[in-house]
Design an enzyme around this catalytic site. Structure first.
Site, mmCIF file in Angstrom:
data_model
loop_
_atom_site.group_PDB
_atom_site.id
_atom_site.type_symbol
_atom_site.label_atom_id
_atom_site.label_comp_id
_atom_site.label_asym_id
_atom_site.label_seq_id
_atom_site.Cartn_x
_atom_site.Cartn_y
_atom_site.Cartn_z
ATOM 1 N N GLU A 43 27.017 1.268 10.833
ATOM 2 C CA GLU A 43 25.982 2.381 11.035
ATOM 3 C C GLU A 43 26.076 3.379 10.017
ATOM 4 O O GLU A 43 27.234 3.704 9.619
ATOM 5 C CB GLU A 43 26.370 2.814 12.613
ATOM 6 C CG GLU A 43 25.535 3.879 12.855
ATOM 7 C CD GLU A 43 25.705 4.419 14.491
ATOM 8 O OE1 GLU A 43 24.763 4.884 15.107
ATOM 9 O OE2 GLU A 43 26.980 4.463 14.726
ATOM 10 N N LYS A 111 17.917 1.571 16.832
ATOM 11 C CA LYS A 111 18.881 1.964 18.165
ATOM 12 C C LYS A 111 18.369 2.169 19.287
ATOM 13 O O LYS A 111 17.555 3.327 19.205
ATOM 14 C CB LYS A 111 20.229 2.777 17.422
ATOM 15 C CG LYS A 111 21.006 2.987 18.346
ATOM 16 C CD LYS A 111 22.255 3.921 17.959
ATOM 17 C CE LYS A 111 23.372 4.341 18.582
ATOM 18 N NZ LYS A 111 24.404 5.223 17.996
ATOM 19 N N CYS A 152 26.357 0.245 17.500
ATOM 20 C CA CYS A 152 27.501 1.228 17.849
ATOM 21 C C CYS A 152 27.296 1.339 19.333
ATOM 22 O O CYS A 152 27.702 0.645 20.080
ATOM 23 C CB CYS A 152 27.081 2.558 17.333
ATOM 24 S SG CYS A 152 28.641 3.742 17.574
#
Length: 276
Positions: A43, A111, A152
């Site tokens: 990330e 995300k 993440c």
């Protein structure tokens, strides 16, 4: 074709995207030299910093253009775990990219889950103040199997990974920049749990160490088997490349041994009991 060699590239991205591109070039070269067919970065590969002023759109982003070139140069699938992409509405997307061996973009993923939290060590994060959350689950069909994408904090939302597995993904991904505090407590168990409960391989490249903007990330990039075995780990927070040979047929084997995907009860059909 179910066999491939996967690489997870651990980085310590700084605040200067140009310097991070140079690091990306070196580490992708190392992964290719070790025979990787697929390489993944963490990330925020492009820059780890609180202020992303000057972020570019996808067409002009330094990391995007470098990744396209590197994928073609080395003839590999290159997965940029994410980088900050400027949107027309003034916010950013925390966006992952997958490039094919011809250098062309296969897909991208924004995300979904924003890390809005106050940690007990005094750290405070409000990703939603800067980033526009994604809304779509993303899958890609590669020669060696179907791949699902996450980033993440998404790892804490098992329903995303279950939906990918139910859609046929045998390879799950969760490149990250986990804080040291949360990483020490939860990183390994979350990675192994998502792999085990979905009978899938999980590949997670990580940021690691003390960054120029002051934050500290956990490192410990992992490649985990469908049985929960750690196939490769960067057992530290320094930049590194780890590799593992993967046979996606083992995902089918794991799902036959523990057929929880097939046996799962569909909640929401009816509710029994006393409700307030």
């Amino acid at each position: 074709m179910s066999l491939f060699r996967a690489a997870a590239i651990q980085m310590r991205s700084g605040t200067d995207p140009h310097a991070n591109v140079a690091t990306l070039e070196r580490l992708v070269g190392e992964a290719a030299a070790q025979g990787a067919d697929y390489a993944q970065t963490p990330e925020m590969t492009g820059a780890v910093r609180r202020n992303h002023e000057g972020a570019r759109d996808e067409e002009n982003d330094l990391i995007v253009n470098a990744a396209s070139r590197l994928a073609s140069q080395h003839g590999i699938y290159l997965h940029i775990g994410s980088t900050a992409i400027a949107l027309e509405n003034g916010k950013l997307a925390n966006r992952a990219f997958l490039f094919g061996p011809d250098g062309k973009k296969i897909t991208s993923y924004d995300k979904i889950h924003m890390f809005d939290v106050d940690l007990d060590n005094g750290e405070s994060w409000r990703e939603s103040a800067t980033y526009e959350p994604g809304a779509d689950m993303v899958l890609a069909d590669l020669p060696f199997g179907r791949m699902g994408f996450a980033i993440c904090y998404d790892i804490r939302f098992p329903q995303l990974f279950r939906a990918q597995a139910e859609a046929g993904a045998s390879i799950l991904t969760a490149p990250a920049a986990f804080t040291r505090q949360t990483g020490e407590a939860h990183w390994h168990v979350l990675q192994r749990a998502r792999a085990i409960e979905n009978g899938a391989f999980l590949i997670s490249a990580a940021q690691g160490g003390k960054h120029e903007d002051g934050r500290e990330t956990y490192g410990h990039s992992l490649i985990v088997s469908p049985w929960g075995e750690i196939l490769a780990e960067a057992d530290h927070d320094e930049p590194a490349v780890i590799v593992a040979d993967i046979d996606t047929a083992l995902s089918d084997a794991a799902r036959r041994k523990v057929p929880n995907l097939k046996n799962a009860f569909t909640f929401g059909m009816r509710i029994a009991g006393v409700m307030p």
